[in-house]
Scaffold this motif. Structure first.
Motif, short mmCIF file in Angstrom:
data_model
loop_
_atom_site.label_atom_id
_atom_site.label_comp_id
_atom_site.label_asym_id
_atom_site.label_seq_id
_atom_site.Cartn_x
_atom_site.Cartn_y
_atom_site.Cartn_z
N LEU A 169 0.86 -1.26 0.19
CA LEU A 169 -0.18 -0.03 0.06
C LEU A 169 0.85 1.19 0.13
N GLY A 170 0.22 2.28 -0.64
CA GLY A 170 0.91 3.48 -0.56
C GLY A 170 0.26 4.32 0.56
N SER A 171 0.72 5.65 0.61
CA SER A 171 0.20 6.50 1.44
C SER A 171 -1.39 7.14 1.43
N PRO A 172 -2.09 6.92 2.36
CA PRO A 172 -3.65 7.06 2.02
C PRO A 172 -3.84 8.69 1.65
N ARG A 225 -20.26 13.52 0.46
CA ARG A 225 -21.87 13.48 0.65
C ARG A 225 -22.14 12.02 1.17
N VAL A 226 -21.25 10.94 1.15
CA VAL A 226 -21.27 9.55 1.59
C VAL A 226 -20.46 9.19 2.78
N GLY A 227 -19.80 10.35 3.45
CA GLY A 227 -18.88 10.22 4.72
C GLY A 227 -17.65 10.43 4.43
N HIS A 228 -16.89 10.17 5.24
CA HIS A 228 -15.24 10.54 5.40
C HIS A 228 -14.79 9.49 4.42
N ARG A 229 -14.32 10.07 3.41
CA ARG A 229 -13.69 9.07 2.26
C ARG A 229 -12.07 9.06 2.40
N ARG A 230 -11.57 8.01 2.16
CA ARG A 230 -10.08 7.97 2.04
C ARG A 230 -9.89 7.02 0.80
N ILE A 231 -8.77 7.36 0.10
CA ILE A 231 -8.29 6.51 -0.84
C ILE A 231 -6.82 5.91 -0.82
N VAL A 232 -6.74 4.82 -0.63
CA VAL A 232 -5.32 4.08 -0.46
C VAL A 232 -4.80 3.42 -1.78
N PRO A 233 -3.71 4.02 -2.31
CA PRO A 233 -3.30 3.50 -3.47
C PRO A 233 -2.64 1.94 -3.30
N ILE A 234 -2.74 1.11 -4.35
CA ILE A 234 -2.09 -0.24 -4.29
C ILE A 234 -0.81 -0.14 -5.29
N LEU A 235 0.26 -0.47 -4.69
CA LEU A 235 1.46 -0.47 -5.41
C LEU A 235 2.01 -1.72 -6.05
N GLY A 236 1.26 -2.83 -5.53
CA GLY A 236 1.82 -4.04 -6.09
C GLY A 236 1.52 -5.15 -4.99
N GLY A 237 2.25 -6.16 -5.17
CA GLY A 237 2.23 -7.41 -4.08
C GLY A 237 2.19 -8.66 -5.02
N THR A 238 1.62 -9.72 -4.20
CA THR A 238 1.62 -11.10 -4.69
C THR A 238 0.44 -11.90 -4.22
N ILE A 239 0.15 -12.79 -4.93
CA ILE A 239 -0.87 -14.10 -4.95
C ILE A 239 -0.21 -14.99 -4.85
N THR A 240 -0.08 -15.88 -3.95
CA THR A 240 0.37 -17.43 -3.99
C THR A 240 -0.62 -18.71 -3.45
N GLY A 241 -0.37 -19.67 -4.05
CA GLY A 241 -1.51 -20.69 -3.53
C GLY A 241 -1.96 -21.43 -4.79
N ALA A 242 -3.29 -21.31 -4.88
CA ALA A 242 -4.09 -22.21 -6.00
C ALA A 242 -3.70 -21.47 -7.48
#
Length: 155
Positions: free
Chosen positions: A20-23, A30-47
């Motif tokens: 994750l990057g900085s929020p 209008r829908v509440g307190h909004r925050r966006i957290v950037p996704i920088l990368g990562g991994t998926i392992t298993g099936a």
């Protein structure tokens, strides 16, 4: 004769680490307190084994009680070039002091807060379409600059 439905069971399917990057705090909308957290990368392992691609984000809504409604969306690519789109929806809640510590990036035992999501997958890969036809739930851990979870198939 009335037949009883099957009792759901959980089977671990894959593990995910989302970097994750900085929020970006948008404040109260209008829908509440909004925050966006950037996704920088990562991994998926298993099936399935894949690299999470940069460019996704978690469009969070912070509730008045301190809980966070999760709406993460990101893509991944396998070594064979197959693409996955993952959408993760859920909630992270707990005692105000615990949520504040998580917000500061402190290490907190996952036993001290509730962080659960549903995971949906889309893909055009014939070998991975089974991921689209199953219900997935996850138990998540928030770390300083990442989220880690195991996705379980509801059998």
């Amino acid at each position: 004769m009335t037949m009883a439905p099957a009792v759901p069971q959980l089977a671990p399917l894959f593990d995910v680490v989302v970097e994750l990057g900085s929020p970006h705090d948008l404040g109260v909308t209008r829908v509440g307190h909004r925050r966006i957290v950037p996704i920088l990368g990562g991994t998926i392992t298993g099936a399935v084994d894949a690299q999470i691609l940069p460019g996704g984000a978690d469009w969070q809504r912070l509730r008045a009680d301190g809980a966070i409604e999760i709406d993460g969306r990101y893509s991944a690519r396998t070594a064979q070039g197959e693409h996955l789109y993952l959408q993760v929806n859920g909630v992270r809640s707990g005692a105000p002091s615990v949520l504040a510590a998580l917000g500061r990036g402190e290490e907190v035992s996952p036993m001290e807060y509730y962080f659960r999501t549903s995971v949906t997958v889309e893909t055009s890969s014939p070998g991975l379409t089974y991921l689209q036809d199953t219900l997935l739930v996850a138990s998540c851990v928030r770390e300083h600059s990442s989220v880690r979870y195991t996705a379980y198939r509801v059998a």
